[in-house]
Structure formats: structure tokens, C-alpha cells
Design an enzyme around this catalytic site. Sequence first.
Site, mmCIF file in Angstrom:
data_model
loop_
_atom_site.group_PDB
_atom_site.id
_atom_site.type_symbol
_atom_site.label_atom_id
_atom_site.label_comp_id
_atom_site.label_asym_id
_atom_site.label_seq_id
_atom_site.Cartn_x
_atom_site.Cartn_y
_atom_site.Cartn_z
ATOM 1 N N ARG A 101 0.785 -1.235 0.000
ATOM 2 C CA ARG A 101 0.000 0.000 0.000
ATOM 3 C C ARG A 101 0.815 1.283 0.000
ATOM 4 O O ARG A 101 0.422 2.262 -0.604
ATOM 5 C CB ARG A 101 -0.913 0.016 1.230
ATOM 6 C CG ARG A 101 -2.051 -0.961 1.140
ATOM 7 C CD ARG A 101 -2.891 -0.867 2.398
ATOM 8 N NE ARG A 101 -3.868 -1.931 2.430
ATOM 9 C CZ ARG A 101 -4.281 -2.508 3.554
ATOM 10 N NH1 ARG A 101 -3.806 -2.121 4.729
ATOM 11 N NH2 ARG A 101 -5.184 -3.457 3.508
ATOM 12 N N CYS A 130 -9.367 -1.307 5.869
ATOM 13 C CA CYS A 130 -10.822 -1.116 5.973
ATOM 14 C C CYS A 130 -11.222 0.136 6.743
ATOM 15 O O CYS A 130 -12.118 0.880 6.324
ATOM 16 C CB CYS A 130 -11.462 -2.357 6.592
ATOM 17 S SG CYS A 130 -10.494 -3.123 7.898
ATOM 18 N N ARG A 243 -10.366 -2.950 19.307
ATOM 19 C CA ARG A 243 -11.185 -4.111 18.920
ATOM 20 C C ARG A 243 -12.315 -4.317 19.918
ATOM 21 O O ARG A 243 -12.086 -4.288 21.139
ATOM 22 C CB ARG A 243 -10.315 -5.360 18.889
ATOM 23 C CG ARG A 243 -11.045 -6.598 18.403
ATOM 24 C CD ARG A 243 -11.069 -6.740 16.918
ATOM 25 N NE ARG A 243 -9.737 -6.915 16.401
ATOM 26 C CZ ARG A 243 -9.433 -6.787 15.086
ATOM 27 N NH1 ARG A 243 -10.363 -6.490 14.210
ATOM 28 N NH2 ARG A 243 -8.198 -6.956 14.687
ATOM 29 N N HIS A 250 -17.179 -1.915 11.267
ATOM 30 C CA HIS A 250 -16.281 -1.052 12.036
ATOM 31 C C HIS A 250 -16.972 0.298 12.259
ATOM 32 O O HIS A 250 -17.591 0.845 11.343
ATOM 33 C CB HIS A 250 -14.982 -0.783 11.261
ATOM 34 C CG HIS A 250 -14.044 -1.953 11.182
ATOM 35 N ND1 HIS A 250 -14.248 -3.144 11.826
ATOM 36 C CD2 HIS A 250 -12.853 -2.078 10.531
ATOM 37 C CE1 HIS A 250 -13.217 -3.957 11.561
ATOM 38 N NE2 HIS A 250 -12.371 -3.339 10.780
HETATM 39 O O1 25A Z 1 -2.457 -7.991 7.689
HETATM 40 P P1 25A Z 1 -2.394 -8.688 6.396
HETATM 41 O O2 25A Z 1 -1.162 -9.508 6.192
HETATM 42 O O3 25A Z 1 -2.696 -7.779 5.250
HETATM 43 O O4 25A Z 1 -3.540 -9.825 6.469
HETATM 44 C C1 25A Z 1 -4.756 -9.707 5.946
HETATM 45 C C2 25A Z 1 -5.588 -10.864 6.488
HETATM 46 O O5 25A Z 1 -6.586 -10.289 7.302
HETATM 47 C C3 25A Z 1 -7.855 -10.821 6.974
HETATM 48 C C4 25A Z 1 -7.723 -11.824 5.879
HETATM 49 O O6 25A Z 1 -7.895 -13.121 6.508
HETATM 50 C C5 25A Z 1 -6.299 -11.675 5.407
HETATM 51 O O7 25A Z 1 -5.697 -12.942 5.333
HETATM 52 N N1 25A Z 1 -8.738 -9.710 6.703
HETATM 53 C C6 25A Z 1 -9.964 -9.534 7.232
HETATM 54 N N2 25A Z 1 -10.500 -8.386 6.860
HETATM 55 C C7 25A Z 1 -9.616 -7.795 6.055
HETATM 56 C C8 25A Z 1 -9.594 -6.582 5.336
HETATM 57 N N3 25A Z 1 -10.599 -5.702 5.368
HETATM 58 C C9 25A Z 1 -8.513 -8.649 5.943
HETATM 59 N N4 25A Z 1 -7.483 -8.334 5.188
HETATM 60 C C10 25A Z 1 -7.493 -7.189 4.540
HETATM 61 N N5 25A Z 1 -8.522 -6.323 4.600
HETATM 62 P P2 25A Z 1 -9.070 -14.123 6.135
HETATM 63 O O8 25A Z 1 -9.271 -15.075 7.240
HETATM 64 O O9 25A Z 1 -10.230 -13.386 5.621
HETATM 65 O O10 25A Z 1 -8.474 -14.936 4.927
HETATM 66 C C11 25A Z 1 -7.388 -15.731 4.990
HETATM 67 C C12 25A Z 1 -7.364 -16.383 3.576
HETATM 68 O O11 25A Z 1 -6.028 -16.520 3.164
HETATM 69 C C13 25A Z 1 -5.789 -17.867 2.795
HETATM 70 N N6 25A Z 1 -4.399 -18.225 3.002
HETATM 71 C C14 25A Z 1 -3.686 -18.230 4.126
HETATM 72 N N7 25A Z 1 -2.419 -18.636 3.920
HETATM 73 C C15 25A Z 1 -2.326 -18.882 2.595
HETATM 74 C C16 25A Z 1 -3.580 -18.607 2.006
HETATM 75 N N8 25A Z 1 -3.802 -18.770 0.706
HETATM 76 C C17 25A Z 1 -2.754 -19.191 -0.047
HETATM 77 N N9 25A Z 1 -1.542 -19.459 0.446
HETATM 78 C C18 25A Z 1 -1.278 -19.325 1.748
HETATM 79 N N10 25A Z 1 -0.055 -19.593 2.228
HETATM 80 C C19 25A Z 1 -6.702 -18.632 3.700
HETATM 81 O O12 25A Z 1 -6.948 -19.880 3.159
HETATM 82 C C20 25A Z 1 -7.950 -17.768 3.657
HETATM 83 O O13 25A Z 1 -8.669 -18.000 2.487
HETATM 84 P P3 25A Z 1 -6.719 -21.164 4.092
HETATM 85 O O14 25A Z 1 -6.920 -22.328 3.190
HETATM 86 O O15 25A Z 1 -5.442 -21.056 4.817
HETATM 87 O O16 25A Z 1 -7.840 -21.086 5.163
HETATM 88 C C21 25A Z 1 -8.990 -21.896 5.073
HETATM 89 C C22 25A Z 1 -9.721 -21.842 6.415
HETATM 90 O O17 25A Z 1 -8.800 -22.197 7.474
HETATM 91 C C23 25A Z 1 -8.889 -21.270 8.553
HETATM 92 N N11 25A Z 1 -7.517 -21.041 9.018
HETATM 93 C C24 25A Z 1 -6.718 -20.010 8.731
HETATM 94 N N12 25A Z 1 -5.535 -20.125 9.359
HETATM 95 C C25 25A Z 1 -5.590 -21.281 10.067
HETATM 96 C C26 25A Z 1 -6.838 -21.869 9.853
HETATM 97 N N13 25A Z 1 -7.193 -23.024 10.399
HETATM 98 C C27 25A Z 1 -6.280 -23.630 11.197
HETATM 99 N N14 25A Z 1 -5.062 -23.120 11.436
HETATM 100 C C28 25A Z 1 -4.687 -21.956 10.904
HETATM 101 N N15 25A Z 1 -3.465 -21.462 11.149
HETATM 102 C C29 25A Z 1 -9.502 -20.043 7.985
HETATM 103 O O18 25A Z 1 -10.417 -19.545 8.921
HETATM 104 C C30 25A Z 1 -10.195 -20.457 6.706
HETATM 105 O O19 25A Z 1 -11.592 -20.532 6.914
HETATM 106 O O1 L14 Z 2 -4.659 -3.912 6.853
HETATM 107 O O2 L14 Z 2 -7.541 -6.778 12.160
HETATM 108 O O3 L14 Z 2 -6.284 -4.505 5.601
HETATM 109 O O4 L14 Z 2 -9.258 -5.475 11.796
HETATM 110 C C1 L14 Z 2 -7.622 -4.869 7.980
HETATM 111 C C2 L14 Z 2 -8.305 -5.475 9.149
HETATM 112 C C3 L14 Z 2 -5.426 -5.635 8.879
HETATM 113 C C4 L14 Z 2 -6.179 -6.208 10.030
HETATM 114 C C5 L14 Z 2 -5.669 -4.581 6.654
HETATM 115 C C6 L14 Z 2 -8.139 -5.941 11.502
HETATM 116 C C7 L14 Z 2 -6.277 -5.498 7.685
HETATM 117 C C8 L14 Z 2 -7.421 -5.418 10.302
#
Ligand code: 25A
Ligand code: L14
Length: 346
Positions: A101, A130, A243, A250
Site C-alpha cells: 500500500r 478497511c 477491537r 467497524h
Molecule cells: O495484515 P495482512 O497480512 O494484510 O492480512 C490480511 C488478512 O486479514 C484478513 C484476511 O484473513 C487476510 O488474510 N482480513 C480480514 N478483513 C480484512 C480486510 N478488510 C482482511 N485483510 C485485509 N482487509 P481471512 O481469514 O479473511 O483470509 C485468509 C485467507 O487466506 C488464505 N491463506 C492463508 N495462507 C495462505 C492462504 N492462501 C494461499 N496461500 C497461503 N499460504 C486462507 O486460506 C484464507 O482464504 P486457508 O486455506 O489457509 O484457510 C482456510 C480456512 O482455514 C482457517 N484457518 C486459517 N488459518 C488457520 C486456519 N485453520 C487452522 N489453522 C490456521 N493457522 C480459515 O479460517 C479459513 O476458513
Molecule cells: O490492513 O484486524 O487490511 O481489523 C484490515 C483489518 C489488517 C487487520 C488490513 C483488523 C487489515 C485489520
Amino acid sequence: MSKSYIVAVVGATGAVGEKMMDQLVKRNFPIKQIKFLASKRSAGKIIEFKGQSYTIEEATPEAFDGVEIALFSAGGSVSKALAPEAVKRGAVVIDNTSAFRMENDIPLVVPEVNRQDLKTHSGIIANPNCSTIQMVCALNPIRDAFGLNQVIVSTYQAVSGAGAIAINELEAQSGTFGETRNVNAQVLPVKNSEIHYPIAFNVIPQIDVFDDNGYTLEEMKMINETKKILHMPSLSVAATCVRLPVVSGHSESVYIEVDKEGVTVSDIRSILDSAKGIKVLDNPAKQEYPMPLFAEGEDDVFVGRIRRDLSNDKGFHLWIVADNLLKGAALNSIQIAEALIEDGIL
Ligand code: 25A
Ligand code: L14
């Protein structure tokens, strides 16, 4: 016939990815072909889209062969590794994570605010944080009409911002009143840290990790992204991000100081009334004001409790609420894709 596109949703199994799928259907996005990518953990699972079954594939560089539009929401590290791979293969990436970003040559876009920034993209477009999106939607028309000197915001953020896993944690803790302090918390305030606190019946003044300056990264995102989107590098912005035990939506208490003398509450209200994507909900006599429970599932950003500061004539207070998974994430990403198509950029 107008063009349709080969689309990939990365992070399709997450809280945001699911909403992206809903929005693609609801907004009748021109899809020629679609694929759903997630981590290895989810590969092979079947999901339904428009009455058809699709198998989730692991997100790998090769998965992007032929993809024209890639919608990423699988966390920053996945975006860092795979967004350049998708671009290399000819896709335009709309990235919902914080990975790119603040990079100079990457547009950070809320279409109602700075759609013109899309023109200079070179493959990746960042979808803002968000809390920032909903705030700038309200600030931009006010800035255009009356100028803007200062912004002080406190947020009241839902657990869905931390992903599907945090929604599950709130639900699991919600039957525990009386013993909440002892419940086993594993996700909030920060998923991968050592210390966790219960969120049910609680309020946690930490979202994301702390910076050396005492602010959290979520607060720094609001500060830096607001300046970038509004093209106001020297705007004074302060943020406190908190939170709450709310599933989606939000809320924000925002103090602003405008430039112009003599602006009234009704001036602000009428500017917001005519702004795209904003709904003013502000009638104290009828106890009408925005609330997250009622913003869930809605596209608009709701603004209420508009009032003048009692010691500064140029100061105003606003209460801003939006669905963080929709305008804060999935909806804004799809609107970016639509703007690219409408403006002939894609
Ligand atoms: O801060 P960041 O780095 O920018 O992170 C952004 C994260 O914040 C969330 C979103 O998570 C994103 O990953 N988020 C929420 N609101 C947001 C917003 N407004 C927002 N981000 C930005 N703006 P999420 O839970 O919505 O989605 C995670 C997705 O990512 C996939 N994923 C994870 N690792 C991956 C991957 N895909 C490809 N390669 C990788 N290495 C993840 O898929 C999900 O679709 P998944 O297969 O890992 O998850 C399937 C189900 O499993 C649960 N789960 C997640 N982590 C674990 C887990 N179960 C067990 N153990 C875990 N460690 C999830 O709940 C999902 O249902
Ligand atoms: O930066 O935890 O887009 O509420 C937005 C949601 C980071 C986490 C991002 C949260 C995410 C945030």
C-alpha cells in the site's frame, strides 16, 4: 458484446474471499472464467459459485497462467510472494493486504475518492485498510468543499477484520460470561504473537503489532494511508484503533477541523447527503444513528452524530460506520476492478 475476464480469487476460503465471491455475483461482474485459490490446507475442497462446483486450488505461481484479474486477500506474505508472479503472467492484481500500500508507484485507491490514481498502475493496485476506506469516503467530500486541517479518529473495530478464525473465537467465548477472564484465547489481539486476551465481554486497545513510536501498525496504516489517498502528505492525522466484540462492521468517532470559517452542521450534512456511497443517518430526536449491527451487508458508508465542537468553530465530530468486509474490503476491490474496466485501463 462487451469483454469478459478470466478472474482468480486468492484467499477464497477466508472472511474477505467469501464476500468477494458474493460481490462478483451480486454486481454481475463480467466473468469469462474463474478460479479459486487458497493455501494447501484448503486445496481440493469444493465451493459453489453461481450454481456450479469449483475445486479450490493451491495458490502457486503457475496457478496464475492466463489470469487477467487476480483478487488477493490471503495475508501480506502471500501477496508479497505471489502478486509479482501473477503480474509477470499478465494479470492485474487488486491486493487487499497491507503488502504494497505505501509503495510509491502502487496506487492505493478508493474509487469515489481517487479513481484517477488507477491510470498510473503498473500491475498491482492496493486496496486500502478497511478503517481507512470508510473514513476517507466521508472526509473527501468535506475536504473538497471546506478544506481539511486535522483528523483525530478512534475506531471500534469488529473481529471479522482479523479473519474467519477470529469470528470463530468470539463465538466460542460468547457463552462464558462470569468466567471470561479465564477462557483460552488464541487469536486476538494479534494472531501470531505469544500473548492473547479474550474478546467476548472485553475491549482491546491493540490491533496489529506495536511500532517503536507507541502506535500500533493498524493506527499507522490509518495515518499514512489517509494522507496518501487524499494526496495530503502534511495533513495532521492521529488514530487510536480498538477491537470490540462485534462480528462485522467497524465504527469510528472522528474529530475533524475544516479550513473554511463559518461552516455549519447543515453544510456538512448536505455535502455528505449528495456524496456517492454515503448515507447520512442522523436524527437524534428519533434516536437514529449508524450502528454496526445494521450496517452489516450494506454497501454504503453511514455517517451520523454530526455536531460542532463546543470550543472550536471549525471543529466537527462525526460517527462513521461501514461493513468492514464489504466497503472495507471485498466491495471496494470489485469496485476498483469495475473502474479499471469502465475507464478503459484494463
Ligand atoms: O495484515 P495482512 O497480512 O494484510 O492480512 C490480511 C488478512 O486479514 C484478513 C484476511 O484473513 C487476510 O488474510 N482480513 C480480514 N478483513 C480484512 C480486510 N478488510 C482482511 N485483510 C485485509 N482487509 P481471512 O481469514 O479473511 O483470509 C485468509 C485467507 O487466506 C488464505 N491463506 C492463508 N495462507 C495462505 C492462504 N492462501 C494461499 N496461500 C497461503 N499460504 C486462507 O486460506 C484464507 O482464504 P486457508 O486455506 O489457509 O484457510 C482456510 C480456512 O482455514 C482457517 N484457518 C486459517 N488459518 C488457520 C486456519 N485453520 C487452522 N489453522 C490456521 N493457522 C480459515 O479460517 C479459513 O476458513
Ligand atoms: O490492513 O484486524 O487490511 O481489523 C484490515 C483489518 C489488517 C487487520 C488490513 C483488523 C487489515 C485489520
